[in-house]
Design an enzyme around this catalytic site. Structure first.
Site, PDB file in Angstrom:
ATOM      1  N   ARG A 260      86.754 104.694  13.808  1.00  0.00           N
ATOM      2  CA  ARG A 260      87.353 104.229  13.122  1.00  0.00           C
ATOM      3  C   ARG A 260      88.619 104.652  12.451  1.00  0.00           C
ATOM      4  NH1 ARG A 260      81.723 103.339   9.615  1.00  0.00           N
ATOM      5  NH2 ARG A 260      80.613 102.975  12.080  1.00  0.00           N
ATOM      6  N   GLU A 262      90.059 104.339   9.805  1.00  0.00           N
ATOM      7  CA  GLU A 262      89.608 104.278   8.622  1.00  0.00           C
ATOM      8  C   GLU A 262      90.696 106.027   8.166  1.00  0.00           C
ATOM      9  OE1 GLU A 262      86.161 104.964   6.526  1.00  0.00           O
ATOM     10  OE2 GLU A 262      85.683 105.828   7.955  1.00  0.00           O
ATOM     11  N   ARG A 268      83.839 114.980   5.658  1.00  0.00           N
ATOM     12  CA  ARG A 268      83.112 113.996   5.923  1.00  0.00           C
ATOM     13  C   ARG A 268      83.861 112.678   6.782  1.00  0.00           C
ATOM     14  NH1 ARG A 268      80.410 109.843   2.943  1.00  0.00           N
ATOM     15  NH2 ARG A 268      81.929 109.839   1.249  1.00  0.00           N
ATOM     16  N   HIS A 269      84.942 112.280   7.449  1.00  0.00           N
ATOM     17  CA  HIS A 269      85.145 111.466   8.033  1.00  0.00           C
ATOM     18  C   HIS A 269      86.190 112.115   9.017  1.00  0.00           C
ATOM     19  CE1 HIS A 269      83.960 109.293   4.261  1.00  0.00           C
ATOM     20  NE2 HIS A 269      83.776 107.965   5.082  1.00  0.00           N
ATOM     21  N   GLU A 387      74.961 110.916   3.549  1.00  0.00           N
ATOM     22  CA  GLU A 387      74.208 110.058   4.048  1.00  0.00           C
ATOM     23  C   GLU A 387      74.868 110.261   5.753  1.00  0.00           C
ATOM     24  OE1 GLU A 387      76.275 106.374   3.234  1.00  0.00           O
ATOM     25  OE2 GLU A 387      76.186 106.571   5.699  1.00  0.00           O
ATOM     26  N   SER A 390      72.566 104.876   8.530  1.00  0.00           N
ATOM     27  CA  SER A 390      72.656 103.539   7.677  1.00  0.00           C
ATOM     28  C   SER A 390      71.833 102.666   8.409  1.00  0.00           C
ATOM     29  CB  SER A 390      74.451 102.783   7.725  1.00  0.00           C
ATOM     30  OG  SER A 390      74.528 102.937   6.103  1.00  0.00           O
ATOM     31  N   ARG A 438      77.566 114.729  11.574  1.00  0.00           N
ATOM     32  CA  ARG A 438      77.494 115.161  10.151  1.00  0.00           C
ATOM     33  C   ARG A 438      75.827 115.617  10.314  1.00  0.00           C
ATOM     34  NH1 ARG A 438      78.415 109.108   5.873  1.00  0.00           N
ATOM     35  NH2 ARG A 438      80.860 109.338   6.417  1.00  0.00           N
TER      36      ARG A 438
HETATM   37  P1  ATP Z   1      80.563 106.921   4.249  1.00  0.00           P
HETATM   38  O1  ATP Z   1      79.896 106.061   3.026  1.00  0.00           O
HETATM   39  O2  ATP Z   1      79.486 108.348   4.228  1.00  0.00           O
HETATM   40  O3  ATP Z   1      81.969 106.240   4.736  1.00  0.00           O
HETATM   41  P2  ATP Z   1      79.288 104.576   6.159  1.00  0.00           P
HETATM   42  O4  ATP Z   1      78.802 104.180   5.145  1.00  0.00           O
HETATM   43  O5  ATP Z   1      81.161 103.991   6.431  1.00  0.00           O
HETATM   44  O6  ATP Z   1      79.602 106.028   5.773  1.00  0.00           O
HETATM   45  P3  ATP Z   1      78.034 103.298   9.004  1.00  0.00           P
HETATM   46  O7  ATP Z   1      79.142 102.597   8.688  1.00  0.00           O
HETATM   47  O8  ATP Z   1      76.867 103.076   7.691  1.00  0.00           O
HETATM   48  O9  ATP Z   1      78.718 105.071   7.685  1.00  0.00           O
HETATM   49  O10 ATP Z   1      77.530 104.040   9.992  1.00  0.00           O
HETATM   50  C1  ATP Z   1      76.715 104.650  10.153  1.00  0.00           C
HETATM   51  C2  ATP Z   1      76.971 106.672  10.171  1.00  0.00           C
HETATM   52  O11 ATP Z   1      77.456 107.114  11.331  1.00  0.00           O
HETATM   53  C3  ATP Z   1      76.429 107.232   8.913  1.00  0.00           C
HETATM   54  O12 ATP Z   1      76.128 107.876   8.089  1.00  0.00           O
HETATM   55  C4  ATP Z   1      77.261 108.755   9.199  1.00  0.00           C
HETATM   56  O13 ATP Z   1      76.201 109.158   9.826  1.00  0.00           O
HETATM   57  C5  ATP Z   1      78.353 107.943  10.383  1.00  0.00           C
HETATM   58  N1  ATP Z   1      79.744 107.823  10.293  1.00  0.00           N
HETATM   59  C6  ATP Z   1      80.226 106.784   9.741  1.00  0.00           C
HETATM   60  N2  ATP Z   1      81.667 106.921   9.053  1.00  0.00           N
HETATM   61  C7  ATP Z   1      81.974 108.048   9.531  1.00  0.00           C
HETATM   62  C8  ATP Z   1      83.037 109.226  10.265  1.00  0.00           C
HETATM   63  N3  ATP Z   1      84.124 108.537   9.559  1.00  0.00           N
HETATM   64  N4  ATP Z   1      82.927 109.865  10.604  1.00  0.00           N
HETATM   65  C9  ATP Z   1      81.789 110.761  10.473  1.00  0.00           C
HETATM   66  N5  ATP Z   1      81.046 110.135  10.779  1.00  0.00           N
HETATM   67  C10 ATP Z   1      80.798 108.594  10.383  1.00  0.00           C
END
Ligand code: ATP
Length: 464
Positions: A260, A262, A268-269, A387, A390, A438
Site C-alpha cells: 500500500r 499510503e 497500525r499502517h 480493525e 474487511s 495487526r
Molecule cells: P484501515 O482503515 O485501517 O487503513 P483498510 O480499510 O484500508 O484499513 P483493508 O484494505 O480493508 O484495510 O485491508 C484489510 C486488512 O488488512 C485490514 O483490516 C488490516 O488488518 C490490514 N491492513 C490494511 N492496511 C494496512 C496497512 N497499511 N498496514 C498493515 N495492515 C493493514
C-alpha cells in the site's frame, strides 16, 4: 582449527574465530544438549552446548556466564578449583557478550533457584569453552535494556531502547526473549490459519503480486517499471481470489505480501504487510461465510492460548496486558446499532464483528444490501477495538459489476479480464482480508505494528 582454537584455554590466546560447525568431534555430538532440556533430570551429566554469551561477570577466581539459546538461558560457572584453570577463567571473562561459544560442563542442581534464568534449578560447571564466533565488543543496544518494561525505565530511571534504534539494529533486537516470543506466536497464527482452513476444505492458492490493474483503486498503489511498460504491486489478492472462485475452487485462502503506497504514519499502517485472505462460495446467505471466517479466528485464538502460553507470558513481562477475550460464536452487531453501543457503553468483548456498512464507504466489488441499497453486505472484524479484517459478499454478476466499477470511476479496460471472469457463470461468494501484523499486535496487546513486522516497511523506512 576449531579444536585448536578451543582446546587451548590459555589467556595469551584471544578468542579466535573458527569455522567449525562441521568439525564436531563424536564426543561432542553424543553429549550435545539443547538449552531447554537442561533440567534437573540431567544433573551430574556431562553435556556440550552451543549458545550465545548473554552476560558475563568475573569475580576473583570465578566467572559467571549466562548462556542463551533463543529465549532459554542457563547460568554457567567457570571457577578455579572447580573444573577450570586460572587462565581459563581469564579467557572466559574476556569473551564478548553475544559471542557464540561451545561449552562442555557438568550439570549441577542448585540449592537456591536462579531467578534471572529460565533454567532455574541447574547450573553448568564449565570444563571446556570454545569461541565459535566472537561478537564485536561494542553492541549497538543492550539486550537487557531492550526487554525492560517502559514503566521500569520511567520510574527507576533505567535505560530502555527507542523504536528507531531497535529497528535500525533489528537483528540484535530480534534476539531478545520478547521478539523471539512475538515472532514465534506470529508463526503460530499462520500455522493455525492454514490448519483451520485446510480442515474446512479450503485450497491454499498463490496469486500474482505484479499486476496490471490496481485491485483496490488507484490512489495508493505502487507503480513499478515492467520492461517497456509499467505494472503495479498488488494491494490485495482480491481480484485473483475471486477469479479462483469463478474457476470452481469453491473455498480458497492465501498468505502473502500486499503493498500500500499510503503515506500513513500511524501505529497500525505499513506499506508492505502480510495479508491472510479468504474467499468462499456460499449457498444461501453470505453469513455462512462470515461464520466460517469468525470461526477461523476463534480457532486461531484458542490454538494460541493452548500452544503459546510461554510466548504470551514472555511478551507480557515486558508489555503487560489483559488476556485476549472472545465469545464462541462471535458477537455480531449491525453497523448502525453497533456504533451506538460502542459509543455508549464500550464493548466488553475483545473480538467482534460489525456487519452491514454503508455502500458508499466500500470498494466497487461489494454487494449492495438487497433490502436497502444505501447499505451493503459487508463487514469488518475487530480486536481490542481496532480493525483487523474487511470483508463482504462480492458482486458476482458481470453487468452489475460493470455498473459499480463505472460508478467508482474505474477504467473498465484495465479490469476487463476480471469482469470477463463473471460472464460464464459465477457462484455467489464472500470473503475477507486480514492483516497478520495487526492480529499479532492486538492479540498480544502491543501498541505498534512495527513491533510485529520483522523488517517493517513504512513511508520513512526501507531498511534494513
Ligand atoms: P484501515 O482503515 O485501517 O487503513 P483498510 O480499510 O484500508 O484499513 P483493508 O484494505 O480493508 O484495510 O485491508 C484489510 C486488512 O488488512 C485490514 O483490516 C488490516 O488488518 C490490514 N491492513 C490494511 N492496511 C494496512 C496497512 N497499511 N498496514 C498493515 N495492515 C493493514
Amino acid at each position: 582449527p576449531a579444536e585448536q582454537a578451543g582446546a587451548d584455554h590459555s589467556a595469551e590466546q584471544p578468542p579466535e574465530k573458527a569455522n567449525t560447525a562441521d568439525k564436531w568431534s563424536e564426543e561432542k555430538k553424543k553429549n550435545y544438549t539443547e538449552r531447554k532440556y537442561l533440567t534437573v533430570e540431567k544433573a551430574d551429566e556431562v553435556v556440550w552446548v552451543r549458545a550465545r554469551v548473554h552476560t558475563s561477570r568475573a569475580k576473583g577466581k570465578q566467572c559467571f556466564l549466562v548462556l542463551r539459546q533463543q529465549q532459554f538461558n542457563v547460568q554457567a560457572l567457570v571457577a578455579v578449583g572447580d573444573r577450570a584453570s586460572k587462565q581459563m577463567v581469564k579467557f572466559a571473562a574476556n569473551i564478548t557478550k553475544e559471542s557464540i561459544v561451545d561449552v562442555e560442563g557438568v550439570v549441577r542442581k542448585v540449592d537456591q533457584k536462579i531467578e534471572s534464568c529460565t533454567q532455574q534449578d541447574v547450573e553448568l560447571h564449565v570444563e571446556r569453552i570454545y569461541v565459535i564466533s566472537a561478537a564485536e565488543p561494542r553492541l549497538p543496544l543492550q539486550l537487557e535494556d531492550a526487554v525492560r518494561p517502559e514503566t521500569e525505565g520511567e520510574e527507576e530511571g533505567r535505560a530502555t531502547v527507542n523504536q528507531d534504534t531497535r529497528l535500525d539494529n533489528r537483528v540484535i533486537d530480534l534476539r531478545t526473549s520478547t521478539s523471539q516470543a512475538v515472532f514465534g506466536l506470529q508463526s503460530g497464527i499462520c500455522q493455525l490459519f492454514r490448519e483451520t482452513l485446510t480442515e474446512k476444505g479450503c485450497v491454499e492458492i498463490q496469486t500474482p503480486k505484479i499486476i496490471s490493474a490496481a485491485s483496490e483503486g488507484g490512489a495508493n498503489v505502487f507503480t513499478v517499471s515492467y520492461f517497456k511498460t509499467s505494472a503495479y504491486l498488488a494491494q490485495s489478492p482480491q481480484l485473483y481470489k475471486q477469479m479462483c472462485i469463478c474457476a470452481d475452487f469453491e473455498k480458497v485462502f492465501c498468505i502473502g505480501p500486499v503493498f500500500r503506497a499510503e503515506d500513513s504514519n500511524t501505529h497500525r499502517h505499513l506499506t508492505e504487510f502480510v495479508g491472510l485472505d479468504i474467499e468462499m462460495a456460499f449457498n444461501y446467505h453470505y453469513h455462512e461465510v462470515v461464520n466460517e471466517i469468525a470461526d477461523t479466528m476463534v480457532q486461531i485464538f484458542k490454538g494460541l492460548e493452548k500452544r503459546f502460553q510461554t510466548e504470551i507470558q514472555t511478551v507480557g513481562k515486558q508489555f503487560p496486558c489483559e488476556p485476549f477475550k472472545f465469545l464462541e460464536p462471535t458477537l455480531r452487531l449491525e453497523y448502525t446499532e453497533g456504533l451506538a453501543m460502542l459509543r455508549e457503553a464500550g464493548i466488553e468483548m475483545d473480538f467482534y464483528i460489525l456487519d452491514k456498512y454503508p455502500l458508499a464507504v466500500r470498494p466497487f466489488y461489494t454487494m449492495p444490501d438487497p433490502q436497502n441499497p444505501k447499505y451493503s453486505n459487508s463487514y469488518d472484524m475487530f480486536m481490542r477495538g481496532e480493525e483487523i479484517l474487511s470483508g463482504a459478499q462480492r458482486v458476482h454478476d458481470a453487468q452489475l459489476l460493470t455498473e459499480r466499477a463505472t460508478h467508482h470511476g474505474i477504467d473498465l479496460e484495465k479490469i476487463k479480464s476480471y469482469i470477463d471472469s463473471f460472464r460464464f457463470g459465477a457462484p455467489p461468494h464472500a470473503g475477507g482480508g486480514i492483516g497478520l501484523e495487526r492480529v499479532t499486535m492486538l492479540y498480544l496487546g502491543l501498541h505498534n505494528v512495527r513491533q510485529t513486522s520483522m523488517f517493517p516497511r513504512d513511508p520513512k523506512r526501507l531498511t534494513p
